[in-house]
Design a protein around this motif. Structure first.
Motif, mmCIF file in Angstrom:
data_model
loop_
_atom_site.group_PDB
_atom_site.id
_atom_site.type_symbol
_atom_site.label_atom_id
_atom_site.label_comp_id
_atom_site.label_asym_id
_atom_site.label_seq_id
_atom_site.Cartn_x
_atom_site.Cartn_y
_atom_site.Cartn_z
ATOM 1 N N LEU A 167 0.620 -1.206 0.034
ATOM 2 C CA LEU A 167 0.052 -0.017 -0.173
ATOM 3 C C LEU A 167 0.900 1.294 -0.269
ATOM 4 O O LEU A 167 1.717 1.379 0.902
ATOM 5 N N ARG A 168 0.716 2.205 -0.923
ATOM 6 C CA ARG A 168 1.188 3.424 -0.959
ATOM 7 C C ARG A 168 0.457 4.637 -0.819
ATOM 8 O O ARG A 168 -0.827 4.475 -1.430
ATOM 9 N N LEU A 169 0.667 5.645 0.076
ATOM 10 C CA LEU A 169 -0.085 6.660 0.200
ATOM 11 C C LEU A 169 0.699 7.953 -0.458
ATOM 12 O O LEU A 169 1.754 8.147 -0.058
ATOM 13 N N ILE A 170 -0.084 8.604 -1.374
ATOM 14 C CA ILE A 170 0.790 9.976 -1.820
ATOM 15 C C ILE A 170 -0.243 11.115 -1.600
ATOM 16 O O ILE A 170 -1.360 11.056 -1.612
ATOM 17 N N THR A 171 0.555 12.120 -1.323
ATOM 18 C CA THR A 171 -0.339 13.395 -1.458
ATOM 19 C C THR A 171 0.613 14.346 -2.593
ATOM 20 O O THR A 171 1.898 14.209 -2.738
ATOM 21 N N LEU A 172 -0.288 15.574 -2.712
ATOM 22 C CA LEU A 172 0.442 16.170 -3.929
ATOM 23 C C LEU A 172 1.077 17.592 -3.240
ATOM 24 O O LEU A 172 0.142 18.069 -2.665
ATOM 25 N N ASP A 173 2.127 17.819 -3.768
ATOM 26 C CA ASP A 173 2.627 19.317 -3.144
ATOM 27 C C ASP A 173 2.760 20.124 -4.778
ATOM 28 O O ASP A 173 3.610 19.999 -5.348
ATOM 29 N N LEU A 174 1.847 20.990 -4.656
ATOM 30 C CA LEU A 174 1.640 21.734 -5.756
ATOM 31 C C LEU A 174 2.410 23.056 -5.739
ATOM 32 O O LEU A 174 1.858 24.236 -6.287
ATOM 33 N N ARG A 175 3.305 23.134 -4.599
ATOM 34 C CA ARG A 175 3.831 24.384 -4.167
ATOM 35 C C ARG A 175 3.002 25.522 -3.759
ATOM 36 O O ARG A 175 3.493 26.658 -3.914
ATOM 37 N N THR A 176 2.173 25.073 -3.184
ATOM 38 C CA THR A 176 1.310 26.146 -2.674
ATOM 39 C C THR A 176 0.889 25.768 -1.292
ATOM 40 O O THR A 176 0.242 26.607 -0.475
ATOM 41 N N GLU A 177 1.566 24.327 -0.637
ATOM 42 C CA GLU A 177 1.197 24.143 0.674
ATOM 43 C C GLU A 177 2.597 23.952 1.483
ATOM 44 O O GLU A 177 3.502 24.011 0.804
ATOM 45 N N ASP A 178 2.455 23.937 2.717
ATOM 46 C CA ASP A 178 3.547 23.758 3.636
ATOM 47 C C ASP A 178 4.124 22.332 3.514
ATOM 48 O O ASP A 178 3.149 21.373 4.286
ATOM 49 N N GLN A 179 5.087 21.962 3.009
ATOM 50 C CA GLN A 179 5.626 20.380 2.875
ATOM 51 C C GLN A 179 5.796 19.791 3.950
ATOM 52 O O GLN A 179 5.441 18.502 4.061
ATOM 53 N N GLY A 180 6.084 20.504 5.270
ATOM 54 C CA GLY A 180 6.220 19.708 6.356
ATOM 55 C C GLY A 180 4.791 19.193 6.936
ATOM 56 O O GLY A 180 4.743 18.177 7.449
ATOM 57 N N ARG A 181 3.882 20.113 6.731
ATOM 58 C CA ARG A 181 2.470 19.867 7.161
ATOM 59 C C ARG A 181 2.190 18.568 6.482
ATOM 60 O O ARG A 181 1.428 17.779 6.862
ATOM 61 N N LEU A 182 2.552 18.701 4.940
ATOM 62 C CA LEU A 182 1.695 17.437 4.121
ATOM 63 C C LEU A 182 2.305 16.209 4.527
ATOM 64 O O LEU A 182 1.810 15.166 4.688
ATOM 65 N N ARG A 183 3.813 16.160 4.908
ATOM 66 C CA ARG A 183 4.560 14.914 5.303
ATOM 67 C C ARG A 183 4.127 14.694 6.868
ATOM 68 O O ARG A 183 3.794 13.478 6.959
ATOM 69 N N ASP A 184 3.745 15.623 7.524
ATOM 70 C CA ASP A 184 3.226 15.230 8.883
ATOM 71 C C ASP A 184 1.680 14.360 8.849
ATOM 72 O O ASP A 184 1.329 13.590 9.505
ATOM 73 N N ASP A 185 0.801 14.964 7.729
ATOM 74 C CA ASP A 185 -0.575 14.319 7.636
ATOM 75 C C ASP A 185 -0.288 13.102 6.986
ATOM 76 O O ASP A 185 -0.847 12.149 7.527
ATOM 77 N N LEU A 186 0.647 12.934 6.235
ATOM 78 C CA LEU A 186 0.867 11.408 5.691
ATOM 79 C C LEU A 186 1.411 10.606 6.734
ATOM 80 O O LEU A 186 1.024 9.401 6.597
#
Length: 264
Positions: A167-186
């Protein structure tokens, strides 16, 4: 798990044949029932006969694979497939890409557009010209930190465990979000998958200036299946695909499954 009863929307065009191959491949893996359906408009005896002929061609293509073949009268193919799926208690509707689209990508036509906004069952779309492998090799969930995706993490993790694939979980960083927060969410989503099923999910942040660029930033395996959750705006037990997820679907090079809201 999705795939206990699969209904394929079949037509005698390349998209219909792609859907047939994918639906058949899914039931080979899950051991589920397979129904092949052709929809025709009311008051059209000639098209009713053509629908029967289409099903005869589908039966030739499937050969000895067990399946039920149905024609169904409806004013729209998408609506007809949705109604028929409910009647026969299918849990997955498989359709192909609309004509005129880019090879290897999914083009949305009127049938898939209806299903992606109103279906009560999960919807799977095959890219144009897609050749399914013997078995899936990985399930990938497009993840955004919201309730529908959190629920999907558990469901897709259960499916991956049952199929014996990663299983892989991906999230998109379209350079409009805080990548640190995205990684925390993941990381929280990975923990949720572990706590609910014991499966160790992979996680990746896909970066790009738009959705298409982000999806090409990460590796896609032959035989991969991509899953998207319904929008928070979806009615309970209905599919409704939001704007971002629709862009993901159109940019995907592998089949995409969209889960209804509240899918269990």
């Amino acid at each position: 798990m999705i795939g206990a009863h699969v209904i394929v929307g079949y037509s005698g065009d390349p998209g219909g044949r792609d859907a047939l191959a994918l639906g058949s491949a899914i039931t080979r893996v899950t051991g589920g029932e397979l129904t092949i359906a052709t929809i025709y408009p009311p008051g059209s005896p000639g098209l009713a006969v053509e629908a029967q002929a289409n099903l005869a061609h589908a039966a030739e293509e499937l050969g000895q694979a067990p399946a039920e073949y149905l024609t169904f009268e409806s004013r729209g193919a998408g609506r007809g497939l949705s109604v028929l799926a409910s009647r026969i208690r299918a849990d997955l509707v498989v359709v192909g890409s609309a004509g005129g689209g880019q090879p290897g990508r999914i083009a949305i036509g009127s049938t898939s557009d209806h299903l992606l906004h109103l279906s009560s069952e999960a919807v799977m779309l095959a890219p144009a010209g897609y050749l399914p492998p013997i078995e899936p090799v990985r399930l990938t969930l497009a993840y955004v930190h919201r309730p529908q995706c959190d629920a999907a993490v558990e469901r897709v993790a259960q499916a991956a465990l049952r199929l014996g694939v990663p299983l892989r979980l991906i999230t998109l960083d379209l350079r409009t979000e805080d990548q640190g927060r995205l990684r925390d969410d993941l990381a929280l989503a990975v923990r949720l998958a572990w706590e609910s099923t014991g499966i160790e999910a992979e996680s990746e942040v896909a970066e790009g200036h738009d959705v298409a660029a982000a999806l090409t930033d990460i590796e896609w395996l032959p035989g991969e299946l991509l899953v998207c959750a319904a929008s928070e705006d979806a009615q309970p037990h209905r599919v409704f695909l939001g704007e971002l997820a629709m862009k993901v679907l159109r940019a995907s090079s592998c089949p995409v499954t969209v889960l209804p809201r509240g899918f269990s």
